[in-house]
Each structure stands twice: as structure tokens, then as C-alpha cells.
Write an enzyme that holds these catalytic residues in place. Structure first.
Site, PDB file in Angstrom:
ATOM      1  N   CYS A 243     -34.874 -37.142 -37.922  1.00  0.00           N
ATOM      2  CA  CYS A 243     -33.701 -36.333 -38.301  1.00  0.00           C
ATOM      3  C   CYS A 243     -34.185 -35.491 -39.464  1.00  0.00           C
ATOM      4  O   CYS A 243     -33.984 -35.839 -40.618  1.00  0.00           O
ATOM      5  CB  CYS A 243     -32.544 -37.231 -38.723  1.00  0.00           C
TER       6      CYS A 243
ATOM      7  N   GLY B 154     -35.734 -30.643 -44.115  1.00  0.00           N
ATOM      8  CA  GLY B 154     -37.188 -30.745 -44.095  1.00  0.00           C
ATOM      9  C   GLY B 154     -37.869 -31.288 -45.340  1.00  0.00           C
ATOM     10  O   GLY B 154     -39.090 -31.256 -45.427  1.00  0.00           O
ATOM     11  N   GLY B 155     -37.105 -31.800 -46.302  1.00  0.00           N
ATOM     12  CA  GLY B 155     -37.716 -32.324 -47.528  1.00  0.00           C
ATOM     13  C   GLY B 155     -38.761 -33.391 -47.228  1.00  0.00           C
ATOM     14  O   GLY B 155     -39.874 -33.370 -47.785  1.00  0.00           O
TER      15      GLY B 155
ATOM     16  N   ASP C 127     -34.814 -32.398 -34.885  1.00  0.00           N
ATOM     17  CA  ASP C 127     -33.422 -32.384 -35.350  1.00  0.00           C
ATOM     18  C   ASP C 127     -32.574 -31.799 -34.230  1.00  0.00           C
ATOM     19  O   ASP C 127     -33.031 -30.953 -33.459  1.00  0.00           O
ATOM     20  CB  ASP C 127     -33.256 -31.556 -36.633  1.00  0.00           C
TER      21      ASP C 127
ATOM     22  N   ASP D 111     -31.610 -33.871 -29.226  1.00  0.00           N
ATOM     23  CA  ASP D 111     -30.881 -35.063 -29.628  1.00  0.00           C
ATOM     24  C   ASP D 111     -31.908 -36.197 -29.692  1.00  0.00           C
ATOM     25  O   ASP D 111     -32.633 -36.432 -28.723  1.00  0.00           O
ATOM     26  CB  ASP D 111     -29.798 -35.359 -28.588  1.00  0.00           C
TER      27      ASP D 111
ATOM     28  N   CYS E 224     -28.590 -41.841 -47.173  1.00  0.00           N
ATOM     29  CA  CYS E 224     -28.151 -41.512 -48.544  1.00  0.00           C
ATOM     30  C   CYS E 224     -26.709 -41.989 -48.693  1.00  0.00           C
ATOM     31  O   CYS E 224     -25.820 -41.212 -49.013  1.00  0.00           O
ATOM     32  CB  CYS E 224     -28.298 -40.026 -48.834  1.00  0.00           C
TER      33      CYS E 224
HETATM   34  C1  LIG Z   1     -29.582 -36.869 -43.671  1.00  0.00           C
HETATM   35  S1  LIG Z   1     -29.903 -35.428 -42.786  1.00  0.00           S
HETATM   36  C2  LIG Z   1     -31.659 -35.373 -42.785  1.00  0.00           C
HETATM   37  C3  LIG Z   1     -32.282 -34.864 -44.070  1.00  0.00           C
HETATM   38  C4  LIG Z   1     -33.782 -34.647 -43.931  1.00  0.00           C
HETATM   39  N1  LIG Z   1     -34.473 -35.825 -43.476  1.00  0.00           N
HETATM   40  C5  LIG Z   1     -34.441 -34.193 -45.222  1.00  0.00           C
HETATM   41  O1  LIG Z   1     -35.008 -34.993 -45.938  1.00  0.00           O
HETATM   42  O2  LIG Z   1     -34.400 -32.993 -45.514  1.00  0.00           O
HETATM   43  C6  LIG Z   1     -29.528 -35.938 -41.155  1.00  0.00           C
HETATM   44  C7  LIG Z   1     -29.927 -34.958 -40.080  1.00  0.00           C
HETATM   45  O3  LIG Z   1     -29.675 -35.607 -38.823  1.00  0.00           O
HETATM   46  C8  LIG Z   1     -29.430 -34.596 -37.869  1.00  0.00           C
HETATM   47  N2  LIG Z   1     -28.835 -35.238 -36.682  1.00  0.00           N
HETATM   48  C9  LIG Z   1     -27.563 -35.662 -36.501  1.00  0.00           C
HETATM   49  N3  LIG Z   1     -27.415 -36.208 -35.282  1.00  0.00           N
HETATM   50  C10 LIG Z   1     -28.624 -36.126 -34.672  1.00  0.00           C
HETATM   51  C11 LIG Z   1     -29.107 -36.512 -33.395  1.00  0.00           C
HETATM   52  N4  LIG Z   1     -28.311 -37.092 -32.499  1.00  0.00           N
HETATM   53  N5  LIG Z   1     -30.393 -36.262 -33.108  1.00  0.00           N
HETATM   54  C12 LIG Z   1     -31.217 -35.662 -34.010  1.00  0.00           C
HETATM   55  N6  LIG Z   1     -30.811 -35.276 -35.222  1.00  0.00           N
HETATM   56  C13 LIG Z   1     -29.533 -35.516 -35.566  1.00  0.00           C
HETATM   57  C14 LIG Z   1     -28.549 -33.613 -38.611  1.00  0.00           C
HETATM   58  O4  LIG Z   1     -28.593 -32.343 -37.996  1.00  0.00           O
HETATM   59  C15 LIG Z   1     -29.156 -33.657 -40.010  1.00  0.00           C
HETATM   60  O5  LIG Z   1     -30.036 -32.573 -40.182  1.00  0.00           O
END
Ligand SMILES: C[S@@+](CC[C@H](N)C(=O)[O-])C[C@H]1O[C@@H](n2cnc3c(N)ncnc32)[C@H](O)[C@@H]1O
Length: 419
Positions: A237, A241-242, A258, A284, A352
Site C-alpha cells: 500500500c 511513497g515515503g 497501490d 487492488d 498509523c
Molecule cells: C496508509 S496509506 C500508505 C502510506 C504509504 N505506505 C507511505 O508510507 O507513504 C494506505 C494506502 O493504501 C491504499 N489502499 C487502500 N486500499 C487498497 C487496496 N485494496 N489495495 C491496495 N492499496 C490500497 C490507499 O490508496 C493508500 O494509499
């Protein structure tokens, strides 16, 4: 008369987006700020953040002067006015601007007298502001946190959330050198903390991609993963992108996945600015067929309740109703991730969130569902991580940890190893 291109008018629109439309500020900002000239955008963002952080105090100040709750937009105009006046804004200008915003729409025009009278009284009473208690979390979030951690810890979290957050940077290369260039503090975990960052894009090294903004707690999952050069790693996920950048900077062959094409654009921009590379997949996670991977980082979609220091809109935009759906999604994602690992591979799972449903509970349930799965606590013992923060299921971080140094986001992080 105020018009839709005025900073305060846009701030009231944003407060409406959050409190009435229940939209997250991060989603609303893009569209609303686009209406403002570039030089006004930072001020609008600062004002809306300040008003949201002050919201509970504004309502306490307003209480004695309102016989009944005004229409939502009128209330938001008043809240902005109270926050500005009580934070030292020139009352005359603030009151006039708020009256003008009231006059600008038919639905608020009738309230211009009320706005004028109430804000003038607030100005006379503003000494009370500093005696108000620290805002409490909303009941829907406070209740489960009290049950999990008790009164004292919740009060400490609320104080940390009210205090806000400094800016933390992750260095692409040498963190010590970055701290010295930026005149920042090198934290024991390796992040660089700036107490007064100003405009991020103007900071030295931004254009060259020498660093990226990332809370010190958010930087830990990739450190726990400890990618080795050449290892195949799935960032499941990934956006914005961090953590992808940390993994790529460590020399891993990263697949960043993502579901959101829009958010994946941010990953692309971030990688391009920092001159790092990863394979980008929009899919997904539950349907993705790739790998197997040496390691997977699953930074699962969650309630984000650990980030209220930076996102004071969250308690007003959410009500907890969608949380059970997230807990279920996290469970499915853990199962999917385990299926994409090589035998012996490691899964770093993190959220988080402050809720044990998204951390410790997920781990206990995963261990019960998967034979041969184990938690590797040793990998969590990183420099700067206090041994007391590690429980049987993983590393639990709270916003009030290291409070005297500026705190950290609430997080849960663990390392699961598949036989
Ligand atoms: C907590 S954020 C990720 C932050 C990222 N890891 C970072 O450090 O920058 C969660 C991410 O999960 C993605 N997401 C939500 N449901 C998803 C799915 N079913 N499959 C893939 N990605 C998903 C969202 O689009 C979101 O960008």
C-alpha cells in the site's frame, strides 16, 4: 463584500467541507486552495489547521453567547473569528472580515448582526482563552482508547495532539550531514527534526531530492524491514511513497503497489524528485498476483487515528462508523501478503492507528489463522526505540512518547516471519 477568492472565505468553505460534508481536509484542500493566488495558500492552510485544532475551545468560548446553535456555516464563521481573535489577531479586522463573509451568502446574510455582536464580546472576554482545558477527543474515539489504555495515557495523547507536530525528514543518504545542513535535530532513530520548517519546497535539498518529509514513527517500518541490496520487496500500500523511497534507497528491488491511480502519481513524482526507482503497479492488493517476495511491507489502510497531531480535521470528519470495514480489510490484506512471500520471508505490518483492533488484535488473529507464523520481536529493537514500547505482538507508539522533543505519530509496527 467577501468573495470566494478571499482567504477567510476559503477557510470557512474548508471548515464546512470537514464539519458538514465530513470530508478529510487533505481531500478538500486541493480543490479549494486552487481558487486562491499562490501567495495566499499557505496562510489559508495555516488558518484552517489552527481553527480545527482550536475548535473545541472556540465552541467553549462561544457557548455563553449563543442561545441556540447557529446554522453550520454561521458557526464556522464564528469559530474562525474566535480562533483568530484569541490567537492575537486584530479584532477589528477579523470581525469585519467575518461579517463580510456572512453577508456574501443568502443563507448566512441574516446572521451578520449576530456574528458582529458575538465576536466583539469574544474580544472582550479573550483572557478566558488561556484557562480553557485541553480539547478532548470525540467520544467515539475516546471510549475505545480509555478502555485500552486508561485515563492518564489518553490525557497525554490529547495533550500531544493539541500541541501539534514538528516537521521530520528522512535523509536519502547521511542523516547526520542532513541534520547539520538543515540545522535540525538528529533524532535517535535517525530522522531529522525541524522545529520551524516554513515552506517545505523552499528548504535546501528539496529540488535535488536529498530528503522527504516523514514522521519519525512512520520512518520506522522500513527500518524494521531492513532491506538488503538486491532483495525483492513489495510495498503493498505504497502511496504517496515515503516507505517506497526508504526501501529503494536501501538498494532493494521494490515493487510499489497501490489501488489509487491518483495517489500513485504522487509516488511517481516522489521517486522522480529523489532519483530513486521502483516498479509501480496500480492494483487492488487483494487481486495482485506477483512475487514471491523476500519481504513485504504492508502499511495498511487504517483509521489514521495516530496522526491527529497533523490532521486535526479527523475527529470532525469521521465518526467511527466505517472502522469495522477497515479492520476486515486489514485481515484480508495480511492473508494476501503472507501468500505472496517466499518461504522464510518477512512481512512488516503497520498502521498509523491508536486502536488495538488495527494492531495487536490483527497480529493475534493472524497467528491463530496461520500455522508456522511467528512474531520477530528482535527486529523491532532499533536505535532510539525504547524496550518498553515493545509488547508481545509488536511495537506500539503513542503521540506522547518523546513529548518534550515534539512527540511522534501513533503507530503499530510488527514483523511476522513465515516458515
Ligand atoms: C496508509 S496509506 C500508505 C502510506 C504509504 N505506505 C507511505 O508510507 O507513504 C494506505 C494506502 O493504501 C491504499 N489502499 C487502500 N486500499 C487498497 C487496496 N485494496 N489495495 C491496495 N492499496 C490500497 C490507499 O490508496 C493508500 O494509499
Amino acid at each position: 463584500m467577501s468573495n470566494p477568492k478571499d482567504v477567510r472565505y476559503v477557510v470557512v468553505d474548508l471548515l464546512d467541507d470537514v464539519t458538514v460534508e465530513k470530508r478529510l481536509l487533505s481531500e478538500a484542500l486541493l480543490k479549494r486552495l486552487a481558487k486562491l493566488p499562490a501567495e495566499d495558500r499557505a496562510r489559508a492552510q495555516r488558518l484552517v489547521m489552527q481553527t480545527l485544532r482550536d475548535m473545541d475551545r472556540c465552541d467553549r468560548m462561544l457557548g455563553p453567547f449563543l442561545r441556540q446553535r447557529p446554522a453550520p456555516r454561521v458557526l464556522n464563521i464564528l469559530r474562525l473569528g474566535v480562533s483568530e481573535i484569541c490567537n492575537g489577531g486584530a479584532a477589528h479586522g477579523v470581525v469585519n472580515a467575518c461579517v463580510e463573509i456572512s453577508k456574501a451568502q443568502a443563507e448566512t446574510e441574516h446572521a451578520r448582526g449576530l456574528v458582529n455582536a458575538v465576536l466583539r464580546k469574544i474580544d472582550r472576554e479573550k483572557a478566558k482563552w488561556d484557562t480553557l482545558p485541553i480539547p478532548r477527543l470525540p467520544k467515539w474515539l475516546r471510549k475505545p482508547l480509555l478502555a485500552d489504555y486508561g485515563k492518564e495515557a489518553v490525557a497525554a495523547m490529547e495533550a500531544a495532539q493539541f500541541a501539534g507536530a514538528p516537521v521530520d525528514l528522512t535523509a536519502k543518504g547521511d542523516a547526520k550531514a542532513l541534520a547539520s545542513t538543515m540545522k535540525g535535530e538528529l533524532l535517535p532513530t535517525g530522522s531529522v527534526r525541524l522545529s520551524d520548517a516554513g515552506q517545505i519546497t523552499n528548504l535546501p535539498g528539496y529540488t535535488d531530492g536529498d530528503w522527504w518529509v516523514q514522521d519519525m514513527a512512520a520512518a520506522l517500518p522500513a527500518k524494521v524491514l531492513a532491506a538488503q541490496a538486491g532483495e525483492t520487496v513489495l510495498d503493498m500500500c505504497a502511496a504517496p511513497g515515503g516507505k517506497t523511497m526508504q526501501l529503494a534507497a536501501a538498494g532493494a528491488k521494490v515493487t510499489a503497489l497501490d489501488v489509487s491511480a491518483g495517489r500513485m502519481k504522487r509516488v511517481e513524482e516522489n521517486l522522480s524528485r529523489t532519483k530513486l526507482s521502483a516498479e509501480l503497479v496500480i492494483s487492488d492488493a487483494l487481486e495482485y498476483e506477483g512475487g514471491p517476495f523476500d519481504a513485504i511491507l504492508l502499511d495498511a489502510p487504517c483509521t489514521a487515528t495516530g496522526t491527529i497531531r497533523r490532521h486535526p480535521d479527523l475527529p470532525y470528519a469521521k465518526d467511527g462508523s466505517e472502522f469495522p470495514g477497515l479492520f476486515e480489510l486489514q485481515e484480508h490484506m495480511i492473508d494476501r501478503a503472507l501468500g505472496l512471500l517466499k518461504p522464510g520471508g518477512r512481512l512488516i505490518y503497520c498502521t498509523c492507528s491508536l486502536l488495538i483492533d488495527e494492531g495487536e488484535e490483527q497480529v493475534r488473529d493472524a497467528l491463530a489463522r496461520h500455522e508456522g507464523l511467528s512474531v520477530e520481536l528482535d527486529t523491532l529493537r532499533l536505535p532510539g526505540v525504547d524496550a518498553d514500547w515493545i509488547g508481545p505482538e509488536g511495537l506500539r507508539l503513542f503521540p506522547h512518547y518523546m513529548a518534550d522533543q515534539g512527540g511522534m505519530d501513533g503507530f503499530f509496527i510488527t514483523c511476522l516471519r513465515r516458515k
